[in-house]
Design a protein around this motif. Structure first.
Motif, PDB file in Angstrom:
ATOM      1  N   ARG A  64       0.814  20.889  -5.749  1.00 39.02           N
ATOM      2  CA  ARG A  64       1.038  19.835  -6.831  1.00 39.02           C
ATOM      3  C   ARG A  64      -0.074  19.086  -7.387  1.00 39.02           C
ATOM      4  NH1 ARG A  64       4.336  17.520  -1.516  1.00 39.02           N
ATOM      5  NH2 ARG A  64       2.313  17.966  -0.679  1.00 39.02           N
ATOM      6  N   GLY A 124      -3.525  18.435 -13.928  1.00 40.48           N
ATOM      7  CA  GLY A 124      -3.447  17.486 -13.130  1.00 40.48           C
ATOM      8  C   GLY A 124      -4.503  16.476 -13.363  1.00 40.48           C
ATOM      9  N   GLY A 182      -2.579  22.757 -11.728  1.00 36.09           N
ATOM     10  CA  GLY A 182      -1.934  22.875 -13.202  1.00 36.09           C
ATOM     11  C   GLY A 182      -2.933  22.829 -14.259  1.00 36.09           C
ATOM     12  N   THR A 232      -9.876  21.294  -8.506  1.00 36.47           N
ATOM     13  CA  THR A 232      -8.827  20.255  -8.027  1.00 36.47           C
ATOM     14  C   THR A 232      -9.374  19.499  -7.219  1.00 36.47           C
ATOM     15  OG1 THR A 232      -7.193  21.904  -8.379  1.00 36.47           O
ATOM     16  CG2 THR A 232      -6.405  20.068  -7.487  1.00 36.47           C
ATOM     17  N   ARG A 250       2.554  27.208 -10.847  1.00 40.32           N
ATOM     18  CA  ARG A 250       2.135  25.930 -10.386  1.00 40.32           C
ATOM     19  C   ARG A 250       0.479  25.544 -10.678  1.00 40.32           C
ATOM     20  NH1 ARG A 250       4.677  21.260  -7.955  1.00 40.32           N
ATOM     21  NH2 ARG A 250       6.833  22.078  -7.322  1.00 40.32           N
ATOM     22  N   SER A 251      -0.133  26.457 -10.622  1.00 45.71           N
ATOM     23  CA  SER A 251      -1.633  26.202 -10.727  1.00 45.71           C
ATOM     24  C   SER A 251      -2.181  26.587 -12.307  1.00 45.71           C
ATOM     25  CB  SER A 251      -2.411  27.284  -9.768  1.00 45.71           C
ATOM     26  OG  SER A 251      -2.042  28.531 -10.210  1.00 45.71           O
ATOM     27  N   SER A 252      -1.433  27.208 -12.964  1.00 44.42           N
ATOM     28  CA  SER A 252      -2.055  27.824 -14.434  1.00 44.42           C
ATOM     29  C   SER A 252      -1.292  26.825 -15.360  1.00 44.42           C
ATOM     30  CB  SER A 252      -1.976  29.144 -14.291  1.00 44.42           C
ATOM     31  OG  SER A 252      -2.922  29.798 -13.291  1.00 44.42           O
ATOM     32  N   HIS A 253       0.082  26.905 -15.229  1.00 49.22           N
ATOM     33  CA  HIS A 253       0.833  26.266 -16.188  1.00 49.22           C
ATOM     34  C   HIS A 253       1.056  24.728 -16.111  1.00 49.22           C
ATOM     35  CE1 HIS A 253       2.963  30.568 -17.200  1.00 49.22           C
ATOM     36  NE2 HIS A 253       1.697  30.478 -17.568  1.00 49.22           N
ATOM     37  N   ASN A 254       2.065  24.139 -16.672  1.00 51.94           N
ATOM     38  CA  ASN A 254       2.385  22.666 -16.712  1.00 51.94           C
ATOM     39  C   ASN A 254       1.056  22.008 -17.168  1.00 51.94           C
ATOM     40  OD1 ASN A 254       4.633  23.520 -15.286  1.00 51.94           O
ATOM     41  ND2 ASN A 254       3.667  23.315 -13.047  1.00 51.94           N
ATOM     42  N   ARG A 255       1.110  20.650 -16.871  1.00 48.68           N
ATOM     43  CA  ARG A 255      -0.060  19.794 -17.318  1.00 48.68           C
ATOM     44  C   ARG A 255      -1.136  19.900 -16.401  1.00 48.68           C
ATOM     45  NH1 ARG A 255       2.908  14.338 -19.259  1.00 48.68           N
ATOM     46  NH2 ARG A 255       4.410  15.154 -20.670  1.00 48.68           N
TER      47      ARG A 255
END
Lengths: 533, 567
Positions: B362, B440, B365, B356, B433-438
């Motif tokens: 934040r 970044g 992802g 990242t 927060r770090s592995s799912h979602n879109r």
């Protein structure tokens, strides 16, 4: 008639017992004479070597006399391990100071012979001071050690700060001496005795514990000695004098004077005045506590390394006093061990400060920035010294503090031990800041160093500088600040300082890991204070 | 016979050796040294006889005769797992540092030198059986981290690290005074001062002084952990420290503080413990709640882990202060578990931060889709952090909570169990927060490097191994834990000590272990038998009031005897 012959008879002098003191005096005379020779070799090389020899011989003779027991010159001087260890400590500090002076500007400006002779005479005064067991000899030793130091502090003639520091030291030191002398007079008045043993006996038999004359005398003596040992609140001269004096002289003052003053403290309070300890012990304990706090807090804001060391020495004097306060054999041993450890640690610090000062022209915090990359050996020595003074385990400082705390806990002064460690915590802030600067920061930009190099003045002829500096001193208003420019000896050898730094740095660790031998030696000093349990 | 001095000084020797070789090879020298030390510690742990004497592989020599300080090392049930944790942790950290830019830095020599010294100091603190030796190593182990942070840290590193050192020294130096006072006060008139821990326990410290002495020790240990009101150095220190160093700092050093409670504060000062345990218990519970809350709200991945370890150490402290053998054994087990989990978690944060470019949650992802292998390893670590049933962390927390329920107060256990729930939330939040979602915007969507994954697999494997065999840890720790809490428990109330003796803890602990994982029934049966016999013996001797007099150290002897008789 018998009394008359006894009085007329010359005192029986034990020359062997006196030999370590005499070696220093003899060395001073020889060095003074050799300093008069015209050859540069004699002045710049022979004189320091001879001074070191004189110190070394004095140390050797002290060790030779180690097992002797008794007194010299009709009881004026003690011949016991406490005195001998004092001579050894002063001798070590003296050798270190001479090594630091090689290539320094101060001896060139003051003339080599005089400078070194002065140092030897001061050391002789200290040897007398630590052995004195009679009020007169004590005062004699004190003056003999002080007066050369006043002069030595002012030997960097071209620098007004040096002259100022000598002046300040002279005035404050004289006040201290006068106070001490007044105290002695009152004690003599109360007891009718000059002799330490006699005073102790008089206090015991005549019930002088609450005698106002006696107590006033003791109070004045405490103040006088506190001036000399730079115990807060009588320490105000220390930062200015330490900063102003030439660094080798500062190193000598910081180490040798501390040894002498602390041992004098021990002998005076734990031998002569031990009967009144109920009165002075609380006062001295409070004084020690104040010194620890004032010294450590004062050091926090210092950017000049020499000032920092000055405040740190105030705090360290407070730690060492704890052993005097508890008035036990453990306490005496603890103080003596601490003072020896302090000599080693302080010498390492001043060696590096002097080296950095010669390179950068000042002793500000930036002078040691990035030392870890420029001069790793110096950086390691300074780091060990700072960690040792802070009392980190595996350094001799830890063991010394351990002893002090143990002696305090052993005799019901645990609160003082807690003040001590609180002081140590504060001290970590400034010691570690120095260490972080050494290893963490980048070195000063090369242009800066080059700029100071540019101002380097090769002091070749000893006559040249005094003339200029004399002008400056007589009309200081005409050269506002301009005379504080660094004057650096061009071709100064760097080896002696590096050797000193490495040896003392190594000693800090070795004594911290294997303290046994030194500890056993220090155990012997208990013989000098038979009155304590 | 393996000499403990070898284990103790091997890291320091390699640290010095690393200075002598050319810079390029320093890191490999350090790695070899760390692995050798690890191997040696594994051999020592395997060689430990669970039924043997309390102190094994004893090394005893005079260090400072004038002060009565001795160079005394031994392996006990209390310290052997922590020593193993230390060698694992340092090996992990050194290998990690060797692979990162730290390992090829111009000043790489410093990194490995200080790590080696730190390892020796930590091992020294764990193995020392002399109070002053313990204090010396305890203070010393901080100094290398000062250098590591001041030289290689991030941001405003020098003030941060000085703050950290001064904070922790507040406790340590008070402990120095307390340690000396303990030795001096325990010395009967005419006898030589001794700082041998067992000797002091036997002599007994006067009860009137135990309160402030315990307070000094507790201050040292609680700052080191750190716990709630005295955690001021935590945020600055953790942010400034380089991650490979931080992993070992967080995973290992705080455990030495836990060990200090069990090894020194509780057995030597039973009355002080009994008087002040509620203060420590409250601090622990508040720490759990406070730290869990902060971990829930902070967006810095590093800080999530920092505060999660504060919360975990709160649990461990609860277990220790329950003064129950199961609570104390659970605390030891949990120390090991947490250490291992933290190694993995910090490496995961490093990998995420590398992808990242920042450690802000934040910005992260999408690791699960772009870096599946990493995500799988990370999720195991996350489970360990949140103490999922099936991991050894669950066993540890269970034992701790049960000990708290029985030993302190059910209310405390209930409040503390809120922390368990919060742990699930913050650990999963970190993972999600770090592995799912879109993915970044600034993320380099790639798998972790091979060496990173291989290194991350190490703690994962250890977590699995501990999950399968938690009883290994518990069993060895159990007798030692009983020994250390017994006299304090007696000081709280005599009945309590009788209870502990009556229902032999090793039987229960073995039962717990058997619950979560099969195997080791033979050992459990043996222990159970021993427990029955021990209980009978104890009840036979229960009439004797000496058995529960904390000052004489009798209960310790009693246990030793009954256990010996049982076997």
């Amino acid at each position: 008639m018998i009394a008359l012959t006894a009085a007329a008879q010359a005192p029986d002098i034990d020359w062997a017992g006196l030999s370590s003191l005499l070696a220093l005096f003899a060395g001073a005379v020889v060095v003074l004479l050799v300093g008069l020779l015209r050859s540069r070799f004699a002045r710049e090389t022979l004189v320091p070597v001879l001074s070191i020899v004189a110190f070394a011989v004095s140390i050797g003779l002290a060790i030779w006399q180690w097992d002797e027991e008794g007194s010299l010159m009709s009881g004026a001087l003690a011949l016991d391990p406490l005195a001998m260890i004092g001579v050894v400590g002063v001798g070590v500090a003296g050798i270190a100071a001479v090594l630091l002076s090689i290539g320094a500007t101060a001896p060139r400006e003051a003339a080599h012979g005089e400078y070194h002779a002065m140092m030897l005479i001061a050391a002789a005064g200290m040897a007398m001071f630590v052995g004195a067991q009679n009020l007169i000899t004590t005062f004699l030793g004190l003056e003999l050690l002080s007066i050369p130091l006043y002069i030595l502090a002012a030997t960097e003639l071209h620098r007004r700060r040096s002259l100022e520091s000598g002046m300040k030291y002279l005035i404050v030191g004289s006040v201290g001496s006068a106070t001490l002398l007044y105290g002695f007079a009152l004690i003599f008045g109360a007891t009718g005795q000059l002799d330490y043993a006699g005073i102790a006996a008089a206090v015991g038999t005549e019930g002088l514990r609450d005698d106002p004359l006696m107590l006033a005398g003791v109070a004045l003596v405490i103040v006088g000695l506190a001036f000399k040992a730079s115990v807060a609140p009588f320490h105000q001269w220390t930062p200015d004098v330490y900063e102003g004096a030439p660094t080798p002289v500062t190193a000598f003052m910081a180490t040798a004077t501390k040894v002498a003053a602390l041992i004098a403290f021990l002998r005076l309070f734990d031998v002569a005045l031990v009967g009144t300890s109920g009165t002075w012990a609380p006062a001295l304990a409070v004084l020690a506590a104040i010194a620890m706090i004032v010294g450590n807090v004062g050091a926090l804001g210092q950017s000049s390394l020499k000032r920092l060391m000055a405040f740190s020495s105030v705090a360290q004097a407070g730690y060492m006093l704890v052993g005097v306060v508890v008035a036990t054999q453990l306490g005496v041993q603890a103080t003596v061990f601490y003072v020896l450890a302090y000599v080693v640690m302080t010498v390492a610090a001043f060696a590096v400060i002097e080296a950095a000062e010669r390179e950068t022209g000042h002793d500000g915090a930036s002078s040691i920035a990035g030392l870890g990359r420029r001069r790793p050996l110096h950086a390691i020595a300074l780091t060990l010294s700072m960690l040792g003074l802070a009392g980190v385990p595996a350094t001799v400082g830890f063991i010394a503090k351990l002893r002090i705390v143990q002696s305090a806990a052993d005799n019901g002064y645990t609160w003082l031990a807690i003040v001590l460690v609180v002081g140590s915590m504060i001290s970590f802030v400034y010691y570690l800041r120095v260490v972080a600067r050494v290893w963490g920061d980048d070195p000063e930009t090369t242009t800066d160093v080059a700029a100071t190099r540019g101002q380097t003045v090769a002091v070749e002829e000893p006559e040249a500088i005094p003339a200029r500096a004399g002008d400056a001193a007589s009309v200081p208003g005409l050269v506002p600040g301009g005379n504080d420019q660094p004057v650096v000896v061009a071709d100064a050898p760097r080896l002696p300082i590096t050797v000193l730094a490495v040896v003392s740095g190594a000693a800090i660790v070795v004594l911290g890991v294997i303290p046994g031998p030194l500890m056993n030696v220090v155990e012997d000093v208990a013989r000098a204070v038979p009155g304590l349990f | 016979m393996y000499h403990l001095s070898v284990l103790l000084w091997l890291p320091a020797a390699f640290a010095v050796l690393g200075l002598l070789v050319p810079s390029r090879t320093t890191r490999w020298v350090a790695v070899v040294g760390a692995l050798l030390t690890l191997a040696l510690s594994v051999v020592l742990v395997l060689d430990f006889e669970a039924t043997g004497p309390a102190l094994q592989h004893v090394t005893d020599a005079t260090w400072i005769s004038a002060l009565g300080v001795r160079y005394e090392l031994a392996l006990t049930g209390l310290n052997m797992w922590l020593a193993l944790l230390a060698t694992v942790g340092f090996a992990f950290s050194i290998v990690w540092a060797a692979m990162t830019p730290l390992g090829v830095d111009r000043r790489a020599k410093h990194v490995f030198f200080h790590l080696g010294i730190a390892q020796s100091a930590v091992l020294g603190a764990l193995l020392a059986q002399d109070l002053i030796l313990f204090v010396a190593f305890f203070d010393l182990m901080l100094i290398p981290f000062f250098f590591l942070t001041a030289q290689f840290g991030n941001g405003d590193r020098v003030p941060a690290t000085i703050k950290m050192i001064v904070y922790t020294l507040v406790g340590s130096l008070l402990m120095l005074v307390a340690a000396i006072a303990v030795g001096v006060l325990a010395t009967p008139p005419g006898a030589e001062v001794s700082y041998n821990i067992q000797e002091i326990a036997q002599r007994g410290v006067p009860e009137g002084s135990q309160g402030w002495l315990f307070a000094c020790f507790a201050a040292a240990f609680l700052v080191k952990m750190p716990q709630f009101p005295i955690h001021g150095w935590l945020a600055d220190g953790y942010k400034a420290m380089p991650l490979p160093v931080l992993a070992v700092f967080s995973g290992v050093l705080s455990k030495v503080a836990v060990y200090g409670f069990l090894q020194i504060a509780i057995p030597l000062l039973p009355q002080g413990t009994a008087d002040l345990r509620w203060v420590v218990l409250i601090i622990a519970v508040v720490s759990i709640l406070y730290a869990s809350t902060v971990a829930l709200t902070t967006f810095n991945a590093r800080m999530v882990l920092a505060y999660s370890s504060v919360a975990q150490l709160g649990f461990i402290t609860l277990g220790v202060m329950s003064l129950r053998p199961d609570g104390a054994a659970g605390a030891l087990l949990q120390s090991v578990n947490h250490g291992v989990a933290v190694f993995g978690a910090f490496l995961a944060v490093a990998i995420l931060g590398h992808r990242t470019g920042s450690e802000d949650l934040r910005d992260m992802g999408g690791a699960a889709t772009k870096a599946p292998v990493f995500a799988v390893l990370f999720v195991v670590v996350t489970y360990a952090v949140l103490a999922m049933p099936g991991t050894a962390n669950f066993v540890g927390e269970f034992l701790i909570l049960r000990g708290t329920w029985e030993g302190s107060a059910p209310a405390l256990a209930i409040v503390a169990s809120i922390g368990v729930a919060l742990a699930a939330v913050y650990a999963l939040r970190l993972f999600i927060r770090s592995s799912h979602n879109r993915v970044g915007p600034v993320i380099q969507p790639r798998e972790g490097a091979r060496w990173e994954l291989a290194l991350l697999a190490v703690p994962v494997l250890l977590i699995i191994a501990l999950a399968v065999h938690p009883q290994q840890t518990v069993e060895a720790a159990d007798q030692a834990a009983t020994r250390s809490v017994l006299s304090a428990a007696a000081a709280v109330s005599p009945d309590r000590a009788r209870d502990i003796l009556a229902d032999d803890p090793s039987a229960q602990a073995a039962a717990e272990a058997a619950q979560s994982a099969a195997g080791g029934t033979g050992a459990a049966g043996g222990a159970g038998g021993a427990g029955a016999a021990g209980g009978a013996d104890a009840s036979g001797a229960a009439g004797a009031e000496t058995a529960i007099d904390p000052a004489t150290g009798q209960p310790v002897d009693q246990t030793a005897q009954t256990e010996g008789a049982g076997r």
